[in-house]
Design a protein around this motif. Structure first.
Motif, PDB file in Angstrom:
ATOM      1  N   ALA A  31       0.831  -1.203   0.000  1.00 23.35           N
ATOM      2  CA  ALA A  31       0.000   0.000   0.000  1.00 23.35           C
ATOM      3  C   ALA A  31       0.865   1.252   0.000  1.00 23.35           C
ATOM      4  O   ALA A  31       0.558   2.234  -0.677  1.00 23.35           O
ATOM      5  CB  ALA A  31      -0.929  -0.013   1.210  1.00 23.35           C
ATOM      6  N   VAL A  32       1.953   1.216   0.745  1.00 19.78           N
ATOM      7  CA  VAL A  32       2.849   2.378   0.785  1.00 19.78           C
ATOM      8  C   VAL A  32       3.526   2.554  -0.564  1.00 19.78           C
ATOM      9  O   VAL A  32       3.661   3.659  -1.078  1.00 19.78           O
ATOM     10  CB  VAL A  32       3.898   2.215   1.917  1.00 19.78           C
ATOM     11  N   ALA A  33       3.912   1.441  -1.177  1.00 14.38           N
ATOM     12  CA  ALA A  33       4.563   1.519  -2.487  1.00 14.38           C
ATOM     13  C   ALA A  33       3.601   2.070  -3.539  1.00 14.38           C
ATOM     14  O   ALA A  33       3.999   2.824  -4.414  1.00 14.38           O
ATOM     15  CB  ALA A  33       5.084   0.147  -2.884  1.00 14.38           C
ATOM     16  N   VAL A  34       2.341   1.705  -3.433  1.00 15.76           N
ATOM     17  CA  VAL A  34       1.322   2.202  -4.377  1.00 15.76           C
ATOM     18  C   VAL A  34       1.224   3.728  -4.307  1.00 15.76           C
ATOM     19  O   VAL A  34       0.968   4.395  -5.307  1.00 15.76           O
ATOM     20  CB  VAL A  34      -0.043   1.539  -4.080  1.00 15.76           C
ATOM     21  N   THR A  76       9.759   0.828  -0.668  1.00 16.00           N
ATOM     22  CA  THR A  76       9.912   0.312   0.694  1.00 16.00           C
ATOM     23  C   THR A  76      10.981  -0.763   0.682  1.00 16.00           C
ATOM     24  O   THR A  76      11.537  -1.080  -0.364  1.00 16.00           O
ATOM     25  CB  THR A  76       8.598  -0.289   1.227  1.00 16.00           C
ATOM     26  N   ARG A  77      11.238  -1.315   1.844  1.00 13.61           N
ATOM     27  CA  ARG A  77      12.301  -2.314   1.993  1.00 13.61           C
ATOM     28  C   ARG A  77      12.178  -3.431   0.966  1.00 13.61           C
ATOM     29  O   ARG A  77      13.148  -3.843   0.361  1.00 13.61           O
ATOM     30  CB  ARG A  77      12.241  -2.880   3.413  1.00 13.61           C
ATOM     31  N   ASP A  78      10.972  -3.944   0.777  1.00  8.00           N
ATOM     32  CA  ASP A  78      10.818  -5.097  -0.117  1.00  8.00           C
ATOM     33  C   ASP A  78      10.057  -4.785  -1.394  1.00  8.00           C
ATOM     34  O   ASP A  78       9.902  -5.659  -2.244  1.00  8.00           O
ATOM     35  CB  ASP A  78      10.079  -6.237   0.611  1.00  8.00           C
ATOM     36  N   PHE A  79       9.516  -3.586  -1.491  1.00  7.38           N
ATOM     37  CA  PHE A  79       8.690  -3.274  -2.661  1.00  7.38           C
ATOM     38  C   PHE A  79       9.189  -2.010  -3.339  1.00  7.38           C
ATOM     39  O   PHE A  79       9.743  -1.131  -2.700  1.00  7.38           O
ATOM     40  CB  PHE A  79       7.223  -3.020  -2.221  1.00  7.38           C
TER      41      PHE A  79
END
Lengths: 115, 736
Positions: free
Chosen positions: A73-76, A81-84
């Motif tokens: 959701a944060v990446a969207v 992010t750490r993994d996305f």
């Protein structure tokens, strides 16, 4: 009362699971965007993003959701992010001051950094 | 600061482990010297356990079961990860980011000393301790001179006491609290602000309009909350000396001790004295009182971050003596005679309070707090032949629970308050006793969409032995049009019981006869006061020729449903009676703030007031209340200098009829100038010099019938401008 950290085996997922991961961003506007994206995930109770370290602290209901759904959701919203990784189209639409140095890349001339 | 300790709590370890915390110090190199670095982020890699360094660069962090990698990060410096293998004290040296490396752009902005918020739901302005340094002097009553939202008036011609006003209404209608415990009220209503030295204050929060239901029902038009310096973050040893040319001296000494990583204590001592007789207008009455005050504060702070507890214990003691009146008055010879008119006000106070807070380290959005406070105020005073003694004992208790509904967008606060006040007054030759008791509960829900809209809705129910059972609703809305434009709206009601004598003490320094509806009733036949407050404000930030600026518009209206009318209209009498008709205060404030340069700030404000009420003699504008006020302040701050200048314009006011002006007066408008220069040769030492009322504007003949103080027209209460004249002063502050 002992509670699990990331990646460790657990008896029963907690309703108030505490966790954290790095999110890339620059400023207060990014902070609002990141925290809002995280809080809008149903099951996230608390989200706080620290500007200098990039650390996003979360408290969420681990019985309802997995932390990856919060990362997604944060990446969207436009933040790596750490993994996305965020979609480049969304990243390019961010206000200039928010266009952080992307994960795995170097700073470009004239690019804004944390403030 | 309190906020830092809460951050510490939020990040504490859940694990109760036998291993002690790790501690250390973080520094950086500046030339040849190693300096501590405050605010460095320290956390165990991949976990939520973290902390930050304090102003000495010290930190303490609980251990982590999962990793021994400790990350240090701070803007402008290389982030470091240390592998911790022993429990020795950690010495970390932060290396600045390479200047060739364009990774980091450090944009530093000195925090504005008066922060208007674009984000807060309520109309709250925070004033930091930097702003308090701009004031000439010395105690809380004198700390508002550079703040455009608060109007400071002169109470009377004798005591030098200043009265604080917001949106057109004076302090009995404002809630003045200290760390959220109601403080200046009842017996201390008039002098209370002068009982807190300015150096004790860490910050102030000023709320316009109906505030939150959390603090009670008494805030009718606003709230001023002061936070005092906490032991953990107090200065180790601090000395402040002040001296004015007209005979005022002040001393402040602060010390603190950290008894353990969890327990700290501080001791603040304040002494002041005015020993010089000033009578510049040659009316044979002292322009400024002779006075002495000693004031001591001892605080204890206990923090257990791992368990999530914070606790404070405070004790304050104060003795204050003032002598006013005739220059030749000698208390030992002339008290109780008509040889010379004089007055003494002797006050002793004790305040004790205890606070306990618990934040579950796993659940930082949930907390519970308990507060208990007790105060005793004993004032013995006489004004000529008129005696006024008051003894006020008070107990206050509060329990507060904070949590969320579903997520942090929906927060709520709920709790209980108890208040007990016992008053024992001697007024002239009569004694009056009464007790006010109340119990109440409240619930306040706050919604933050994290986008444009946020709001709070609170409701209280209280049962008071005089006000009966009643509901107090308060609502606030904030709408952010954009990142730089914010609208706010608030509405709420408030109530209080009137303490007619202690709130209008200046009446004793006159020959006005006191008229009350029913002297044999314990409340004198006066009904409780009740009002509604409506507020609307807009803040718009913009760049004016590249200078960050903001424009603010505040509109407020307070309407009284019941009010105890204080009627000065008849000379030689002061009449108290219940309002029959309307009473309201409309205010408009237009403000402009601009950062002219990175170290130069300008503040301008225009205020318009329309305060009217129905007296028995008809509807009139409130006396001694100007319709127009204007404020301008220019401040310069650099590492070695601080310069500050303020201009305050007060428009014409109505003065009711007095012995020498039987038809009343309309005063001339006037302006006052204050200026201060501070020189900072080293970060630990400051020297300052300044002048208050530099143009030496004084009210001519402030005392009516000064030649016949025991006659029927004597009156020192109708004062609208300074009596003191200019005050030039010097001072120093040393932080050891």
């Amino acid at each position: 009362m002992t509670l699990p950290f990331l990646g460790m085996a657990q008896d029963q997922p907690s309703k108030s699971q505490s966790d954290a991961f790095e999110v890339y961003g620059n400023c207060n506007m990014c902070k609002s965007r990141i925290e809002k994206a995280a809080l809008n995930v149903n099951g996230v109770k608390y989200a706080s993003w620290d500007i200098p370290s990039g650390n996003l602290k979360l408290i969420y209901n681990a019985r309802k959701i997995h932390i990856d759904s919060v990362q997604a959701a944060v990446a969207v919203s436009g933040h790596d992010t750490r993994d996305f990784k965020a979609d480049s189209l969304v990243y390019n639409e961010l206000p200039f001051c928010c266009q952080y140095v992307r994960k795995g890349e170097k700073a470009k001339d004239g690019q804004m950094t944390k403030h | 600061m309190y906020l830092k300790s809460l951050v510490f709590l939020c990040m504490a370890s859940w694990m109760v482990s036998a291993q002690q915390s790790f501690s250390g110090i973080v520094r950086y190199q500046e030339g040849q010297v190693l300096r501590p670095l405050e605010g460095v982020n320290i956390y165990w890699s991949g976990t939520t356990i973290g902390t930050t360094t304090n102003e000495e660069g010290h930190f303490s962090i609980p251990p982590s079961e999962d990793t021994n990698q400790l990350v240090f990060s701070y803007i402008g410096f290389e982030t470091d990860t240390l592998i911790i293998q022993s429990d020795e004290v950690i010495h970390q040296l932060m290396r600045p980011k390479n200047e060739d490396d364009l990774d980091e752009v450090v944009v530093s902005k000195r925090r504005k000393s008066v922060q208007k918020s674009y984000f807060e739901t309520q109309n709250i302005v925070t004033v930091s301790s930097d702003e308090l340094l701009k004031a000439a002097c010395c105690n809380l009553a004198e700390s508002f001179e550079t703040n455009p939202s608060i109007d400071v008036n002169f109470n009377d011609a004798l005591t030098g006491v200043k009265q604080v006003q917001m949106i057109g209404l004076a302090s009995p209608y404002l809630m003045i609290s200290e760390e959220n415990i109601p403080m200046v009220r009842g017996a201390s209503q008039v002098y209370g602000l002068s009982f807190t030295p300015g150096t004790w204050v860490e910050s102030m929060q000023i709320t316009k309009g109906a505030g939150s239901v959390v603090n009670g029902f008494e805030s009718m038009t606003g709230q001023i909350n002061t936070e005092l310096k906490k032991p953990l973050t107090s200065e180790k040893l601090f000395l402040n000396l002040f001296r004015s040319l007209n005979g005022r001296s002040e001393l402040n000494l602060h010390t603190k001790t950290d008894l353990s990583p969890k327990l700290s204590t501080n001791l603040f001592v304040h002494l002041n004295q005015r020993s010089q007789k000033n009578d510049r207008n040659n009316d044979d009455f002292l322009d400024t009182p002779l006075s002495d005050q000693w004031n001591v504060l001892n605080r204890w702070q206990y923090i257990d971050a791992q368990k999530g507890f914070v606790s404070f214990l405070n004790l304050r003691l104060m003795g204050d003596q003032k002598q006013l009146g005739s220059v030749d008055f000698d208390p030992d010879l002339h008290k109780n005679t008509t040889d010379f008119w004089g007055s003494e006000i002797i006050t002793n106070r004790l305040d004790a309070s205890f606070k306990l807070g618990y934040v579950n380290p796993m659940i930082p959005y949930e907390s519970i707090g308990f507060q208990l406070a007790h105060s005793r105020h004993d004032q013995d005073s006489y004004f000529g032949l008129r005696t006024y003694d008051i003894n006020h004992q008070s107990w206050y208790g509060s329990l507060l629970f904070n949590s969320i509904i579903n997520n942090t967008k929906h927060k709520f606060k709920t709790g209980l308050n108890l208040a007990y006040d016992a008053y024992d007054e001697q007024v002239l030759t009569d004694s009056y006793n009464r007790i006010d008791r109340s119990v109440g509960g409240y619930f306040e829900y706050t919604y933050d969409s994290l986008e444009k809209l946020s709001g709070s809705l609170g409701v209280r129910y209280d049962h008071h032995n005089q006000l009966g059972g009643f509901v107090t609703p308060r609502m606030h809305l904030r709408y952010k049009f954009s990142d730089l434009t914010t609208l706010r709206f608030s509405v709420g009601s408030g109530r209080k019981t009137a303490n007619v004598f202690s709130e209008n003490q200046k009446l004793f320094a006159s020959s006005r006869t006191i008229e009350l509806p029913n002297v044999s009733d314990s409340r004198f036949g006066l009904l409780p006061e009740r009002s509604w407050n409506y507020g609307f404000s807009v803040v718009k930030g913009f760049d004016l020729w590249k200078m960050p600026s903001s424009l603010t518009l505040d509109l407020f209206r307070t309407e009284f449903v019941n009010q105890v009318v204080v009627d000065w209209e008849t000379p030689n009498a002061i009449r108290f009676y219940n309002l029959e008709g309307d009473s309201f205060a409309n205010s408009l404030q237009l403000g402009f703030d601009s950062e002219l340069a990175s170290d130069l700030n300008l503040r301008l404000a225009y205020k318009y007031y329309d305060v009217q009420l129905d007296y028995e003699s008809g509807r009139k504008q409130k006396p001694l209340q100007p319709e127009h006020r204007f404020f301008a302040n220019l401040g310069y701050v650099s590492s070695k200098w601080r310069l500050d200048g303020t201009y305050q314009y007060t428009g014409s006011m109505r003065v009711p009829a007095t012995g020498d002006h039987p038809n009343g007066q309309q005063t001339q408008s006037f302006g006052l100038i204050n200026a201060q220069i501070t020189y900072i040769p080293t970060p630990k030492l400051e020297f300052y010099v300044g002048a208050e009322n530099a143009a030496d504007f004084r009210q001519v003949d402030p005392i009516v019938s000064v030649d016949d103080p025991f006659g029927t027209s004597f009156d020192t209460t109708q004062v609208y401008a300074p009596v003191e004249g200019s005050m030039t002063y010097v001072g120093m502050r040393y932080n050891f």
